[in-house]
Design a protein around this motif. Structure first.
Motif, PDB file in Angstrom:
ATOM      1  N   THR A 250      42.290 -31.773  35.914  1.00 16.91           N
ATOM      2  CA  THR A 250      41.106 -32.432  35.360  1.00 16.91           C
ATOM      3  C   THR A 250      41.411 -33.891  35.025  1.00 16.91           C
ATOM      4  OG1 THR A 250      41.717 -31.661  33.151  1.00 16.91           O
ATOM      5  CG2 THR A 250      40.182 -30.292  34.391  1.00 16.91           C
ATOM      6  N   GLY A 274      36.779 -31.431  32.903  1.00 11.55           N
ATOM      7  CA  GLY A 274      36.024 -30.294  33.427  1.00 11.55           C
ATOM      8  C   GLY A 274      34.582 -30.614  33.750  1.00 11.55           C
ATOM      9  N   ARG A 277      32.265 -28.782  38.120  1.00 10.69           N
ATOM     10  CA  ARG A 277      32.468 -27.330  38.023  1.00 10.69           C
ATOM     11  C   ARG A 277      32.122 -26.605  39.312  1.00 10.69           C
ATOM     12  NH1 ARG A 277      31.052 -25.102  32.043  1.00 10.69           N
ATOM     13  NH2 ARG A 277      32.224 -26.667  30.846  1.00 10.69           N
ATOM     14  N   ARG A 300      42.896 -26.076  36.119  1.00  7.57           N
ATOM     15  CA  ARG A 300      43.512 -25.821  34.818  1.00  7.57           C
ATOM     16  C   ARG A 300      43.080 -24.439  34.351  1.00  7.57           C
ATOM     17  NH1 ARG A 300      40.232 -29.021  29.999  1.00  7.57           N
ATOM     18  NH2 ARG A 300      38.140 -28.215  30.462  1.00  7.57           N
ATOM     19  N   ASP A 301      43.793 -23.888  33.368  1.00  4.10           N
ATOM     20  CA  ASP A 301      43.407 -22.609  32.768  1.00  4.10           C
ATOM     21  C   ASP A 301      42.276 -22.863  31.780  1.00  4.10           C
ATOM     22  OD1 ASP A 301      45.377 -21.233  34.172  1.00  4.10           O
ATOM     23  OD2 ASP A 301      46.887 -21.633  32.627  1.00  4.10           O
ATOM     24  N   SER A 302      41.245 -22.020  31.869  1.00  3.14           N
ATOM     25  CA  SER A 302      40.087 -22.200  30.993  1.00  3.14           C
ATOM     26  C   SER A 302      39.494 -20.842  30.659  1.00  3.14           C
ATOM     27  CB  SER A 302      39.029 -23.071  31.676  1.00  3.14           C
ATOM     28  OG  SER A 302      37.859 -23.144  30.906  1.00  3.14           O
ATOM     29  N   GLU A 303      38.938 -20.736  29.465  1.00  4.24           N
ATOM     30  CA  GLU A 303      38.255 -19.516  29.041  1.00  4.24           C
ATOM     31  C   GLU A 303      36.762 -19.570  29.342  1.00  4.24           C
ATOM     32  OE1 GLU A 303      39.853 -16.869  28.045  1.00  4.24           O
ATOM     33  OE2 GLU A 303      41.718 -18.012  28.304  1.00  4.24           O
ATOM     34  N   ASP A 304      36.286 -20.750  29.715  1.00  5.13           N
ATOM     35  CA  ASP A 304      34.872 -20.908  30.061  1.00  5.13           C
ATOM     36  C   ASP A 304      34.603 -20.196  31.392  1.00  5.13           C
ATOM     37  OD1 ASP A 304      32.387 -21.794  31.021  1.00  5.13           O
ATOM     38  OD2 ASP A 304      32.559 -23.702  29.963  1.00  5.13           O
ATOM     39  N   GLU A 307      33.575 -22.613  34.241  1.00  2.82           N
ATOM     40  CA  GLU A 307      34.681 -23.437  34.732  1.00  2.82           C
ATOM     41  C   GLU A 307      35.693 -22.584  35.496  1.00  2.82           C
ATOM     42  OE1 GLU A 307      37.891 -26.807  33.214  1.00  2.82           O
ATOM     43  OE2 GLU A 307      36.533 -25.854  31.774  1.00  2.82           O
ATOM     44  N   LYS A 308      35.923 -21.358  35.067  1.00  8.76           N
ATOM     45  CA  LYS A 308      36.847 -20.465  35.778  1.00  8.76           C
ATOM     46  C   LYS A 308      36.354 -20.215  37.196  1.00  8.76           C
ATOM     47  CE  LYS A 308      38.639 -16.880  33.759  1.00  8.76           C
ATOM     48  NZ  LYS A 308      38.777 -15.636  32.957  1.00  8.76           N
ATOM     49  N   VAL A 311      37.074 -23.304  39.237  1.00  2.74           N
ATOM     50  CA  VAL A 311      38.487 -23.377  39.616  1.00  2.74           C
ATOM     51  C   VAL A 311      38.770 -22.419  40.761  1.00  2.74           C
ATOM     52  CG1 VAL A 311      40.841 -22.947  38.828  1.00  2.74           C
ATOM     53  CG2 VAL A 311      39.234 -24.181  37.349  1.00  2.74           C
TER      54      VAL A 311
END
Length: 490
Positions: A250, A274, A277, A300-304, A307-308, A311
């Motif tokens: 990002t 981010g 998307r 990147r690692d994301s909990e959204d 956004e996941k 990715v």
């Protein structure tokens, strides 16, 4: 004589034979130039009533000389009103684009003039409007073009870049079709010799060792097909566009780079990590080569969950890339070899398999480091064994031209020059049929020692697959070779 009976039956049902009867054909007409206002518009007719239509619209008693431009007054057949003064070109069959009697009306390109001439032709009961692509279809049916040349014509019409134009012109000139026709002819001869051995070997009418020559010919064809298919999809990439994917973490500046290359705000740029998307595609012309450049979500690692998904799509697109552009924020890197290599290693480890073979490393935000550090990074890049690397600043525009030069060089390596070497495969359809042809030739080698009839059937399948590419499949060709190469039935 089972083979001869089957061939004769195929001849009776061959669609090519039906296409040769043109007397009952409709005469068609359509606007052949582009729509909209223009200086000159071309309206074309094709078919047996073209001569009558020309004489009615111009009130000429005699036809003009073929393929010569003649000034004419074009009138409405109903009212006799003058519609326009334009140029007329008469093409007598078979020396025309479609192989039929044709006429072209070159009139002024105003909508009212075009509409008036089209309506005038529509008033004639012997004419009807052409369907999409019908002129080219008739050229194919009358053996003026094979399918590869038809596809080349379509590609030429839709070509958007210089290199696409070159490739389309070469295919329309018939080089690809001629290659397949040569292979097809060799296959026909091999099949004819095999069939003759099956049907007539007991009568001592077939030379000894004929099957050995067939085996040698099939082996040569198989190797040539394998080399032809081993082309790294150069022609298809030129036709559909080379997939260039911008990837990185990002806020590395991927969207800014896309906007700088596209010279307009295609992607939203924000300092918030981010922002991107989804995958954003844009088509570009880089030095005559067509590309589809994709801006992707930052890795990147994301909990959204949104956004996941972005990715996940980014990683999938990286795996499909012909060229991967790894964008690195140089302002966040320490001036060491490991620091430069680390983002690239992280990017490659995030994708499946080997990933793209062609990688360009972009060190972005170079305006945020000093001139001394700029020189240090450049020296590190030269010693680190990195893929082609360039430093640039999307903010100032410095280094963008260097990146485009590197990208164009990569495109030249991937796609090559369509005017050099053997013609390449340009359509997915071609590749599928060629692969099926190769499989049939490989099966011939398997069946050759077991059952010659089954081996001959594999040759027939291989020939049919080649004929499907060019649109020329006929059993009569096999019969011609049987009766010309062997003294049978005297």
């Amino acid at each position: 004589m089972w083979f001869l009976r089957r061939c004769l039956k195929s001849l009776a049902l061959s669609p090519l034979k039906k296409w040769k009867h043109h007397n009952a054909r409709d005469t068609i007409f359509a606007l052949s130039s582009g729509h909209g206002k223009c200086g000159v518009a071309v309206i074309r007719t094709s078919g047996p009533a073209s001569q009558e239509a020309l004489q009615i619209l111009t009130k000429w008693q005699r036809l003009p000389p073929p393929r010569q431009i003649t000034l004419a007054s074009i009138v409405c057949p109903k009212s006799g009103e003058l519609l326009d003064k334009g140029l007329v070109v008469w093409f007598s069959a078979p020396r025309s684009f479609t192989g039929e009697d044709c006429c072209e009306y070159h009139v002024h390109g105003g909508p009212a003039v075009i509409s008036g001439v089209l309506q005038a032709l529509g008033h004639l009961s012997t004419l009807r409007p052409a369907e999409p692509g019908e002129f080219t279809k008739r050229a194919f049916q009358n053996e003026k073009l094979d399918l590869t040349e038809v596809e080349g014509l379509g590609d030429l019409i839709h070509a958007e870049t210089e290199v696409q134009r070159r490739q389309a012109l070469r295919q329309m000139a018939g080089e690809l079709g001629q290659l397949y026709h040569r292979w097809s002819h060799r296959l026909i001869r091999a099949l004819a010799h095999t069939e003759a051995f099956i049907d007539f070997s007991e009568d001592d009418n077939v030379e000894e060792g004929i099957l050995t020559s067939v085996d040698e010919e099939i082996d040569k064809l198989q190797k040539e097909l394998e080399d032809h298919l081993r082309d790294d999809r150069r022609g298809e990439r030129l036709r559909y566009g080379v997939q260039v994917v911008l990837a990185g973490v990002t806020n590395a500046g991927k969207s800014s780079l896309l906007n700088a290359i596209n010279q307009k705000p295609t992607a939203i740029v924000s300092s918030i990590p981010g922002t991107t998307r989804d995958v954003l595609d844009t088509t570009l012309n880089i030095g005559g080569y067509p590309i589809i450049m994709s801006d992707t979500a930052g890795l990147r690692d994301s909990e959204d969950p949104i956004e996941k998904e972005g990715v996940r799509r980014a990683k999938a697109r990286v795996n499909e890339a012909d060229i991967l552009v790894a964008v690195v924020d140089i302002s966040n890197c320490s001036l060491s070899r490991d620091s430069l290599l680390s983002p690239l290693k992280d990017l490659c480890s995030s994708v499946q398999g080997d990933g793209p073979r062609n990688i360009i490393v972009v060190l972005n935000k170079a305006d945020l480091i000093s001139q001394d550090n700029w020189c240090t990074v450049r020296e590190l890049c030269q010693r680190s064994g990195l893929p082609p690397t360039c430093m640039l600043s999307c903010h100032t525009g410095e280094g963008i031209s260097d990146f485009l030069q590197i990208l164009r060089h990569q495109l030249e390596i991937i796609c090559g020059d369509p005017l050099q070497g053997a013609p390449t495969i340009t359509q997915t359809r071609h590749r599928l049929h060629l692969t099926a042809c190769l499989h049939a030739l490989q099966s011939y080698g398997i069946y050759r020692q077991q059952d010659l009839v089954l081996a001959a059937e594999e040759l027939r399948i291989a020939h049919r697959q080649l004929g499907t590419i060019t649109g020329r499949v006929g059993a009569e060709e096999i019969l011609d070779i049987i009766f010309s190469d062997f003294c049978i039935g005297k």
